[in-house]
Write a protein that holds these residues in place. Structure first.
Motif, PDB file in Angstrom:
ATOM      1  N   LYS A  74       0.837  -1.205   0.000  1.00 17.63           N
ATOM      2  CA  LYS A  74       0.000   0.000   0.000  1.00 17.63           C
ATOM      3  C   LYS A  74       0.870   1.252   0.000  1.00 17.63           C
ATOM      4  CE  LYS A  74      -4.269  -1.754   2.052  1.00 17.63           C
ATOM      5  NZ  LYS A  74      -5.178  -1.735   3.208  1.00 17.63           N
ATOM      6  N   GLN A  75       1.979   1.216   0.750  1.00 20.77           N
ATOM      7  CA  GLN A  75       2.877   2.373   0.780  1.00 20.77           C
ATOM      8  C   GLN A  75       3.513   2.604  -0.590  1.00 20.77           C
ATOM      9  OE1 GLN A  75       5.460   1.211   4.011  1.00 20.77           O
ATOM     10  NE2 GLN A  75       4.259   2.323   5.536  1.00 20.77           N
ATOM     11  N   VAL A  76       3.923   1.517  -1.233  1.00 20.43           N
ATOM     12  CA  VAL A  76       4.488   1.628  -2.580  1.00 20.43           C
ATOM     13  C   VAL A  76       3.430   2.175  -3.528  1.00 20.43           C
ATOM     14  CG1 VAL A  76       5.337   0.279  -4.551  1.00 20.43           C
ATOM     15  CG2 VAL A  76       6.246  -0.162  -2.264  1.00 20.43           C
ATOM     16  N   ASN A  77       2.214   1.647  -3.432  1.00 24.08           N
ATOM     17  CA  ASN A  77       1.116   2.093  -4.286  1.00 24.08           C
ATOM     18  C   ASN A  77       0.829   3.574  -4.082  1.00 24.08           C
ATOM     19  OD1 ASN A  77      -0.918   1.613  -6.211  1.00 24.08           O
ATOM     20  ND2 ASN A  77      -2.452   1.355  -4.605  1.00 24.08           N
ATOM     21  N   ASP A  78       0.785   4.003  -2.834  1.00 19.15           N
ATOM     22  CA  ASP A  78       0.529   5.418  -2.536  1.00 19.15           C
ATOM     23  C   ASP A  78       1.635   6.296  -3.111  1.00 19.15           C
ATOM     24  OD1 ASP A  78      -1.788   4.732  -1.214  1.00 19.15           O
ATOM     25  OD2 ASP A  78      -0.930   4.918   0.808  1.00 19.15           O
ATOM     26  N   SER A  79       2.861   5.835  -2.980  1.00 16.20           N
ATOM     27  CA  SER A  79       3.998   6.578  -3.514  1.00 16.20           C
ATOM     28  C   SER A  79       3.903   6.703  -5.030  1.00 16.20           C
ATOM     29  CB  SER A  79       5.305   5.883  -3.114  1.00 16.20           C
ATOM     30  OG  SER A  79       6.402   6.508  -3.711  1.00 16.20           O
ATOM     31  N   LEU A  80       3.546   5.616  -5.689  1.00 12.77           N
ATOM     32  CA  LEU A  80       3.408   5.642  -7.146  1.00 12.77           C
ATOM     33  C   LEU A  80       2.247   6.531  -7.574  1.00 12.77           C
ATOM     34  CD1 LEU A  80       4.129   1.907  -8.015  1.00 12.77           C
ATOM     35  CD2 LEU A  80       5.588   3.879  -8.491  1.00 12.77           C
ATOM     36  N   LYS A  81       1.162   6.533  -6.802  1.00 18.11           N
ATOM     37  CA  LYS A  81       0.038   7.416  -7.119  1.00 18.11           C
ATOM     38  C   LYS A  81       0.462   8.880  -7.011  1.00 18.11           C
ATOM     39  CE  LYS A  81      -3.962   4.537  -5.987  1.00 18.11           C
ATOM     40  NZ  LYS A  81      -5.080   4.322  -5.072  1.00 18.11           N
ATOM     41  N   GLU A  82       1.220   9.203  -5.972  1.00 18.77           N
ATOM     42  CA  GLU A  82       1.697  10.577  -5.804  1.00 18.77           C
ATOM     43  C   GLU A  82       2.605  10.970  -6.965  1.00 18.77           C
ATOM     44  OE1 GLU A  82       3.582  11.071  -1.987  1.00 18.77           O
ATOM     45  OE2 GLU A  82       1.814  10.341  -0.921  1.00 18.77           O
ATOM     46  N   ASN A 141       2.577   9.684  -9.956  1.00 17.45           N
ATOM     47  CA  ASN A 141       1.719   9.790 -11.137  1.00 17.45           C
ATOM     48  C   ASN A 141       0.985  11.126 -11.169  1.00 17.45           C
ATOM     49  OD1 ASN A 141       0.520   8.742 -13.531  1.00 17.45           O
ATOM     50  ND2 ASN A 141      -1.325   8.264 -12.364  1.00 17.45           N
ATOM     51  N   ASP A 142       0.460  11.532 -10.028  1.00 18.83           N
ATOM     52  CA  ASP A 142      -0.237  12.820  -9.956  1.00 18.83           C
ATOM     53  C   ASP A 142       0.705  13.969 -10.308  1.00 18.83           C
ATOM     54  OD1 ASP A 142      -2.562  11.527  -9.223  1.00 18.83           O
ATOM     55  OD2 ASP A 142      -2.364  11.965  -7.083  1.00 18.83           O
ATOM     56  N   GLN A 143       1.932  13.898  -9.793  1.00 18.04           N
ATOM     57  CA  GLN A 143       2.920  14.941 -10.090  1.00 18.04           C
ATOM     58  C   GLN A 143       3.256  14.964 -11.578  1.00 18.04           C
ATOM     59  OE1 GLN A 143       3.952  17.295  -7.985  1.00 18.04           O
ATOM     60  NE2 GLN A 143       5.055  18.207  -9.692  1.00 18.04           N
ATOM     61  N   LEU A 144       3.412  13.777 -12.157  1.00 17.00           N
ATOM     62  CA  LEU A 144       3.719  13.706 -13.595  1.00 17.00           C
ATOM     63  C   LEU A 144       2.563  14.229 -14.443  1.00 17.00           C
ATOM     64  CD1 LEU A 144       5.551  10.272 -13.723  1.00 17.00           C
ATOM     65  CD2 LEU A 144       6.563  12.534 -14.063  1.00 17.00           C
ATOM     66  N   LYS A 145       1.336  14.007 -13.997  1.00 21.10           N
ATOM     67  CA  LYS A 145       0.179  14.549 -14.723  1.00 21.10           C
ATOM     68  C   LYS A 145       0.215  16.079 -14.724  1.00 21.10           C
ATOM     69  CE  LYS A 145      -3.167  10.805 -14.020  1.00 21.10           C
ATOM     70  NZ  LYS A 145      -4.401  10.429 -13.320  1.00 21.10           N
TER      71      LYS A 145
END
Length: 76
Positions: free
Chosen positions: A35-43, A45-49
Motif C-alpha cells: 500500500k505504501q508503494v502504491n501510494d507513492s506511485l500514485k503521488e 503519477n499525480d505529479q507527472l500529470k
C-alpha cells in the motif's frame, strides 16, 4: 490412550493456529508495504500529470506563437 490423542490433537491444533497467525502477520506487513508503494506511485503519477499538463500548455503557446509569426511573415 484417549487422553493422549486429545492432547496431541490440542497441541497440533494450537501449533497450526500459531503458524497461521504468523502467516497472517507476514501478509499484513506485506500488504502494508504494498500500500505504501502504491501510494507513492500514485503521488508520483499525480505529479507527472501536473508536469505533463504544464508542458502541453507550453507546447500550445509555442505553436500559437509560431503560427502567429508565420502568418505575419506570409502577410509581408
Amino acid at each position: 490412550m484417549n487422553d493422549k490423542v486429545t492432547e496431541t490433537l490440542a497441541i497440533n491444533t494450537g501449533n497450526m493456529i500459531a503458524s497461521l497467525n504468523v502467516q497472517v502477520a507476514k501478509l499484513q506487513v506485506a500488504l502494508k508495504e504494498q500500500k505504501q508503494v502504491n501510494d507513492s506511485l500514485k503521488e508520483e503519477n499525480d505529479q507527472l500529470k501536473i508536469e505533463n499538463a504544464a508542458l502541453r500548455k507550453k507546447v500550445k503557446a509555442n505553436e500559437s506563437s509560431a503560427n502567429s509569426t508565420n502568418n505575419q511573415q506570409d502577410n509581408k
